[in-house]
Design a protein around this motif. Sequence first.
Motif, PDB file in Angstrom:
ATOM      1  N   GLU A 108      -8.133  -0.035  12.146  1.00 36.86           N
ATOM      2  CA  GLU A 108      -7.794   1.039  11.218  1.00 36.86           C
ATOM      3  C   GLU A 108      -6.301   1.325  11.333  1.00 36.86           C
ATOM      4  O   GLU A 108      -5.783   1.489  12.437  1.00 36.86           O
ATOM      5  CB  GLU A 108      -8.600   2.293  11.540  1.00 36.86           C
ATOM      6  CG  GLU A 108      -8.355   3.449  10.579  1.00 36.86           C
ATOM      7  CD  GLU A 108      -9.186   4.674  10.934  1.00 36.86           C
ATOM      8  OE1 GLU A 108      -8.806   5.781  10.523  1.00 36.86           O
ATOM      9  OE2 GLU A 108     -10.214   4.511  11.626  1.00 36.86           O
ATOM     10  N   THR A 117     -11.725  -2.614  -3.022  1.00 38.24           N
ATOM     11  CA  THR A 117     -10.352  -3.079  -3.077  1.00 38.24           C
ATOM     12  C   THR A 117     -10.251  -4.320  -3.955  1.00 38.24           C
ATOM     13  O   THR A 117     -11.242  -4.957  -4.289  1.00 38.24           O
ATOM     14  CB  THR A 117      -9.836  -3.448  -1.679  1.00 38.24           C
ATOM     15  OG1 THR A 117     -10.522  -4.627  -1.239  1.00 38.24           O
ATOM     16  CG2 THR A 117     -10.097  -2.331  -0.693  1.00 38.24           C
ATOM     17  N   LEU A 141     -10.700  -5.875   3.555  1.00 39.38           N
ATOM     18  CA  LEU A 141      -9.837  -4.703   3.522  1.00 39.38           C
ATOM     19  C   LEU A 141     -10.583  -3.541   2.889  1.00 39.38           C
ATOM     20  O   LEU A 141     -11.120  -3.672   1.793  1.00 39.38           O
ATOM     21  CB  LEU A 141      -8.563  -4.989   2.722  1.00 39.38           C
ATOM     22  CG  LEU A 141      -7.690  -3.767   2.382  1.00 39.38           C
ATOM     23  CD1 LEU A 141      -7.108  -3.161   3.650  1.00 39.38           C
ATOM     24  CD2 LEU A 141      -6.588  -4.148   1.410  1.00 39.38           C
ATOM     25  N   ARG A 142     -10.605  -2.405   3.571  1.00 35.64           N
ATOM     26  CA  ARG A 142     -11.200  -1.187   3.023  1.00 35.64           C
ATOM     27  C   ARG A 142     -10.137  -0.098   2.972  1.00 35.64           C
ATOM     28  O   ARG A 142      -9.325   0.039   3.890  1.00 35.64           O
ATOM     29  CB  ARG A 142     -12.389  -0.726   3.876  1.00 35.64           C
ATOM     30  CG  ARG A 142     -13.542  -1.721   3.892  1.00 35.64           C
ATOM     31  CD  ARG A 142     -14.727  -1.185   4.672  1.00 35.64           C
ATOM     32  NE  ARG A 142     -15.848  -2.117   4.650  1.00 35.64           N
ATOM     33  CZ  ARG A 142     -17.043  -1.856   5.168  1.00 35.64           C
ATOM     34  NH1 ARG A 142     -17.265  -0.684   5.757  1.00 35.64           N
ATOM     35  NH2 ARG A 142     -18.003  -2.739   5.106  1.00 35.64           N
ATOM     36  N   ILE A 143     -10.153   0.661   1.895  1.00 34.99           N
ATOM     37  CA  ILE A 143      -9.197   1.737   1.714  1.00 34.99           C
ATOM     38  C   ILE A 143      -9.880   3.062   2.016  1.00 34.99           C
ATOM     39  O   ILE A 143     -10.949   3.350   1.497  1.00 34.99           O
ATOM     40  CB  ILE A 143      -8.640   1.749   0.269  1.00 34.99           C
ATOM     41  CG1 ILE A 143      -7.937   0.427  -0.029  1.00 34.99           C
ATOM     42  CG2 ILE A 143      -7.679   2.914   0.084  1.00 34.99           C
ATOM     43  CD1 ILE A 143      -6.804   0.097   0.891  1.00 34.99           C
ATOM     44  N   LEU A 146       0.817  -1.211   0.000  1.00 36.12           N
ATOM     45  CA  LEU A 146       0.000   0.000   0.000  1.00 36.12           C
ATOM     46  C   LEU A 146       0.855   1.268   0.000  1.00 36.12           C
ATOM     47  O   LEU A 146       0.354   2.358   0.222  1.00 36.12           O
ATOM     48  CB  LEU A 146      -0.934   0.010   1.206  1.00 36.12           C
ATOM     49  CG  LEU A 146      -2.093  -0.994   1.169  1.00 36.12           C
ATOM     50  CD1 LEU A 146      -2.827  -1.007   2.497  1.00 36.12           C
ATOM     51  CD2 LEU A 146      -3.041  -0.689   0.043  1.00 36.12           C
ATOM     52  N   SER A 175      -5.982   2.377   5.805  1.00 34.75           N
ATOM     53  CA  SER A 175      -6.763   1.179   5.485  1.00 34.75           C
ATOM     54  C   SER A 175      -7.432   0.668   6.755  1.00 34.75           C
ATOM     55  O   SER A 175      -6.993   0.970   7.872  1.00 34.75           O
ATOM     56  CB  SER A 175      -5.865   0.093   4.888  1.00 34.75           C
ATOM     57  OG  SER A 175      -4.886  -0.324   5.822  1.00 34.75           O
ATOM     58  N   PRO A 178      -3.785  -0.544  -3.586  1.00 39.17           N
ATOM     59  CA  PRO A 178      -3.155  -1.842  -3.315  1.00 39.17           C
ATOM     60  C   PRO A 178      -2.475  -2.442  -4.549  1.00 39.17           C
ATOM     61  O   PRO A 178      -3.029  -2.451  -5.639  1.00 39.17           O
ATOM     62  CB  PRO A 178      -4.335  -2.710  -2.872  1.00 39.17           C
ATOM     63  CG  PRO A 178      -5.350  -1.746  -2.372  1.00 39.17           C
ATOM     64  CD  PRO A 178      -5.216  -0.532  -3.221  1.00 39.17           C
TER      65      PRO A 178
END
Length: 291
Positions: free
Chosen positions: A120, A280, A96-98, A83, A110, A231
């Motif tokens: 987080e 993602t 996974l969240r951006i 990342l 992230s 990513p």
Amino acid sequence: MGLFGFGKKKDKAEKAAVETEDEDAKAAAAANAAAKADSETAEETAAAALPEASSEYVGRGEERGPWDVDDEDVPDYDDYLDLGAYYLPFMQHIELRIKANRATRAILGSTITYKNSSLEIEAYAAPKTLGLWEDWRDDFLAANKKASAVEGVFGTELRLPVEIKGGKTLTTRIVGVDGPRWMLRGIFSGVAATDPDAEETEALNRFFSEIVVERGEEPLAPRDLIPMHPPVGPAERKAAKAAAEGDGVDETQGKEHLKDVPTRPDGPLSQDQQTEVKTTLSRGPMFSEVR
């Protein structure tokens, strides 16, 4: 003759049975010894990776992480997700969240979701000679009267009750680890913030400790977010490296966080930035797509 011969066969059979039992017993003993050794090794590894709660977090970069790319004992992160500011390890059954700035599209961090917990993750530039976590922690406590400092597996950490919709209160747990010219901050919520003995708490603690940070050489002011990029999976990274080496290009080619990075947001630790969840990439059982 017939009876005598039968007797010899019987003796041989009994002897063979005894030998088989001895071999089975030896094999079982060896298996038990190996299992005990594996268990002891696993316990020693777990103890080395995550110490008991205390006010100080010692051994970073030597016995445990979060790691720096230049640490002598940094784990092999070839299969981690890149990342830019850090590499995330493999872990099954997580999402996974951006997090990105709506205006500039700059990536800020992230969030990992695992069962009933989330983590987080943000990486910040720090002074060359001093750590950042203690100063940031003191500032945060001064600004948030409901926050409290407690001992944790990553040293002194913060507990902050947050009011949410419906009049409910959510407890968050904030940890910080200093590295060479960086600080990695993690905000745990859900079970991982309230039950230190829960399986998902241990899993996310270990996940955080296995992150590998890449500060880069770009001049950054203390408390600036270290630049990130979307990513990049292991296969893409290996392909880019192979192409760069084939063309005789410098090895930094393909590291998006070293060039063409969107404008970084201003503000102390970027807490005032608007954010959004972005879809993602998927990578096997590790990263499930979030829509």
